[in-house]
Design a protein around this motif. Structure first.
Motif, PDB file in Angstrom:
ATOM      1  N   GLU A 167      55.893  52.814  45.930  1.00 28.54           N
ATOM      2  CA  GLU A 167      55.712  51.584  45.174  1.00 28.54           C
ATOM      3  C   GLU A 167      54.708  51.869  44.069  1.00 28.54           C
ATOM      4  O   GLU A 167      53.780  52.673  44.245  1.00 28.54           O
ATOM      5  N   ALA A 168      54.868  51.212  42.943  1.00 25.12           N
ATOM      6  CA  ALA A 168      53.972  51.451  41.822  1.00 25.12           C
ATOM      7  C   ALA A 168      53.746  50.159  41.049  1.00 25.12           C
ATOM      8  O   ALA A 168      54.544  49.224  41.131  1.00 25.12           O
ATOM      9  N   ILE A 169      52.655  50.136  40.318  1.00 31.54           N
ATOM     10  CA  ILE A 169      52.331  49.024  39.439  1.00 31.54           C
ATOM     11  C   ILE A 169      52.119  49.592  38.050  1.00 31.54           C
ATOM     12  O   ILE A 169      51.320  50.514  37.865  1.00 31.54           O
ATOM     13  N   LYS A 170      52.852  49.054  37.077  1.00 32.40           N
ATOM     14  CA  LYS A 170      52.750  49.527  35.699  1.00 32.40           C
ATOM     15  C   LYS A 170      51.706  48.703  34.962  1.00 32.40           C
ATOM     16  O   LYS A 170      51.784  47.475  34.938  1.00 32.40           O
ATOM     17  N   LEU A 171      50.726  49.375  34.369  1.00 33.92           N
ATOM     18  CA  LEU A 171      49.703  48.715  33.580  1.00 33.92           C
ATOM     19  C   LEU A 171      49.979  48.896  32.093  1.00 33.92           C
ATOM     20  O   LEU A 171      50.321  49.990  31.656  1.00 33.92           O
ATOM     21  N   LEU A 172      49.801  47.811  31.353  1.00 36.47           N
ATOM     22  CA  LEU A 172      49.946  47.794  29.905  1.00 36.47           C
ATOM     23  C   LEU A 172      48.555  47.679  29.284  1.00 36.47           C
ATOM     24  O   LEU A 172      47.572  47.480  29.999  1.00 36.47           O
ATOM     25  N   PRO A 173      48.438  47.798  27.956  1.00 39.75           N
ATOM     26  CA  PRO A 173      47.122  47.626  27.339  1.00 39.75           C
ATOM     27  C   PRO A 173      46.495  46.288  27.726  1.00 39.75           C
ATOM     28  O   PRO A 173      47.169  45.265  27.798  1.00 39.75           O
ATOM     29  N   ALA A 174      45.197  46.328  27.999  1.00 40.88           N
ATOM     30  CA  ALA A 174      44.387  45.178  28.405  1.00 40.88           C
ATOM     31  C   ALA A 174      44.611  44.775  29.857  1.00 40.88           C
ATOM     32  O   ALA A 174      44.079  43.767  30.300  1.00 40.88           O
ATOM     33  N   ASP A 175      45.358  45.548  30.621  1.00 42.19           N
ATOM     34  CA  ASP A 175      45.517  45.313  32.059  1.00 42.19           C
ATOM     35  C   ASP A 175      44.478  46.103  32.835  1.00 42.19           C
ATOM     36  O   ASP A 175      43.980  47.125  32.379  1.00 42.19           O
ATOM     37  N   TYR A 176      44.203  45.630  34.029  1.00 43.94           N
ATOM     38  CA  TYR A 176      43.507  46.444  35.020  1.00 43.94           C
ATOM     39  C   TYR A 176      44.026  46.003  36.377  1.00 43.94           C
ATOM     40  O   TYR A 176      44.529  44.886  36.541  1.00 43.94           O
ATOM     41  N   ALA A 177      43.950  46.890  37.348  1.00 44.68           N
ATOM     42  CA  ALA A 177      44.392  46.552  38.698  1.00 44.68           C
ATOM     43  C   ALA A 177      43.515  47.280  39.695  1.00 44.68           C
ATOM     44  O   ALA A 177      43.068  48.400  39.446  1.00 44.68           O
ATOM     45  N   VAL A 178      43.259  46.629  40.825  1.00 43.38           N
ATOM     46  CA  VAL A 178      42.487  47.199  41.923  1.00 43.38           C
ATOM     47  C   VAL A 178      43.313  47.018  43.186  1.00 43.38           C
ATOM     48  O   VAL A 178      43.912  45.961  43.386  1.00 43.38           O
ATOM     49  N   SER A 179      43.361  48.054  44.034  1.00 45.83           N
ATOM     50  CA  SER A 179      44.183  47.962  45.237  1.00 45.83           C
ATOM     51  C   SER A 179      43.657  48.888  46.332  1.00 45.83           C
ATOM     52  O   SER A 179      43.010  49.895  46.051  1.00 45.83           O
ATOM     53  N   ASP A 180      43.967  48.520  47.567  1.00 48.07           N
ATOM     54  CA  ASP A 180      43.740  49.420  48.700  1.00 48.07           C
ATOM     55  C   ASP A 180      45.075  49.743  49.376  1.00 48.07           C
ATOM     56  O   ASP A 180      45.121  50.224  50.492  1.00 48.07           O
ATOM     57  N   GLU A 181      46.159  49.463  48.677  1.00 44.06           N
ATOM     58  CA  GLU A 181      47.497  49.710  49.211  1.00 44.06           C
ATOM     59  C   GLU A 181      47.940  51.146  48.919  1.00 44.06           C
ATOM     60  O   GLU A 181      47.467  51.767  47.971  1.00 44.06           O
ATOM     61  N   PRO A 182      48.898  51.670  49.698  1.00 43.87           N
ATOM     62  CA  PRO A 182      49.436  53.015  49.440  1.00 43.87           C
ATOM     63  C   PRO A 182      50.478  52.970  48.320  1.00 43.87           C
ATOM     64  O   PRO A 182      51.670  53.022  48.560  1.00 43.87           O
ATOM     65  N   LEU A 183      50.000  52.868  47.098  1.00 44.52           N
ATOM     66  CA  LEU A 183      50.882  52.781  45.938  1.00 44.52           C
ATOM     67  C   LEU A 183      50.259  53.565  44.790  1.00 44.52           C
ATOM     68  O   LEU A 183      49.185  54.129  44.927  1.00 44.52           O
TER      69      LEU A 183
END
Length: 199
Positions: free
Chosen positions: A21-37
């Motif tokens: 699984e993946a999360i795509k970040l675009l400009p001005a995005d940020y993401a924080v996770s503890d998931e296996p992705l």
């Protein structure tokens, strides 16, 4: 419970190449996770800082376009497109989730000078900013792939801190240049934090 945060909801998908699984970040995005992705982004002159707590197994990535607001109010529109605010959002989110500042480690990518003819290229400024910021915050920068002229695709695994970098071929560079120019032009016209996918 999912431990995901983002300035805007980035695209979640299954990445067949990474087999996760993946999360795509675009400009001005940020993401924080503890998931296996994987957190995935494409960079030209933009920079992505990947910061994580290896003991807790939580991490995150941001994607910023500009190092600062150029002397405007502290964060102008509050957008994560500015490095100082993007770093603050990312680190504060990690700390809220139980990460310890003393354990934080970082990796940084991007800052390619894909826009030619600039005296002080934005890619170089972004790269200098992230290195200086992490040093000032005493967050060890364990790995980096900054500068040069290449666009990059980054995959960061927040649970482990593993990062993969792929330098994209020069044939993709012209496309990135056009997208970044259009994005910069839009930023100069409007205070909103737009999102442009870099391919």
């Amino acid at each position: 419970m999912s431990a995901l945060a983002a300035s805007v909801a980035p695209g979640r998908y299954y990445d067949a190449a990474l087999k996760t699984e993946a999360i795509k970040l675009l400009p001005a995005d940020y993401a924080v996770s503890d998931e296996p992705l994987a957190l995935v982004t494409l960079l030209g002159s933009c920079v992505a800082a990947c910061v994580y707590d290896p003991l807790l197994g939580v991490g995150g990535m941001n994607h910023f376009m500009l190092p600062d607001t150029g002397g405007a109010s502290r964060f102008a529109d509050g957008s994560a497109r500015y490095g100082a605010h993007a770093m603050e959002l990312l680190i504060n989110d990690l700390l809220k989730r139980g990460a310890r500042r003393a354990r934080l480690q970082a990796k940084a990518f991007g800052g390619g000078n894909v826009l030619r003819g600039m005296q002080d290229p934005i890619g170089s400024r972004n790269a200098r900013f992230v290195v200086d910021y992490l040093a000032a915050e005493r967050i060890p920068l364990l790995a980096q792939d900054l500068g040069d002229i290449h666009p990059r695709k980054i995959a960061f695994f927040p649970q482990t801190g593993r990062a993969l970098v792929r330098r994209l071929p020069a044939t993709r560079r012209h496309e990135l240049v056009d997208i970044e120019r259009a994005y910069r032009e839009r930023l100069s016209r409007t205070p909103s934090a737009g999102s442009v996918e870099l391919f």
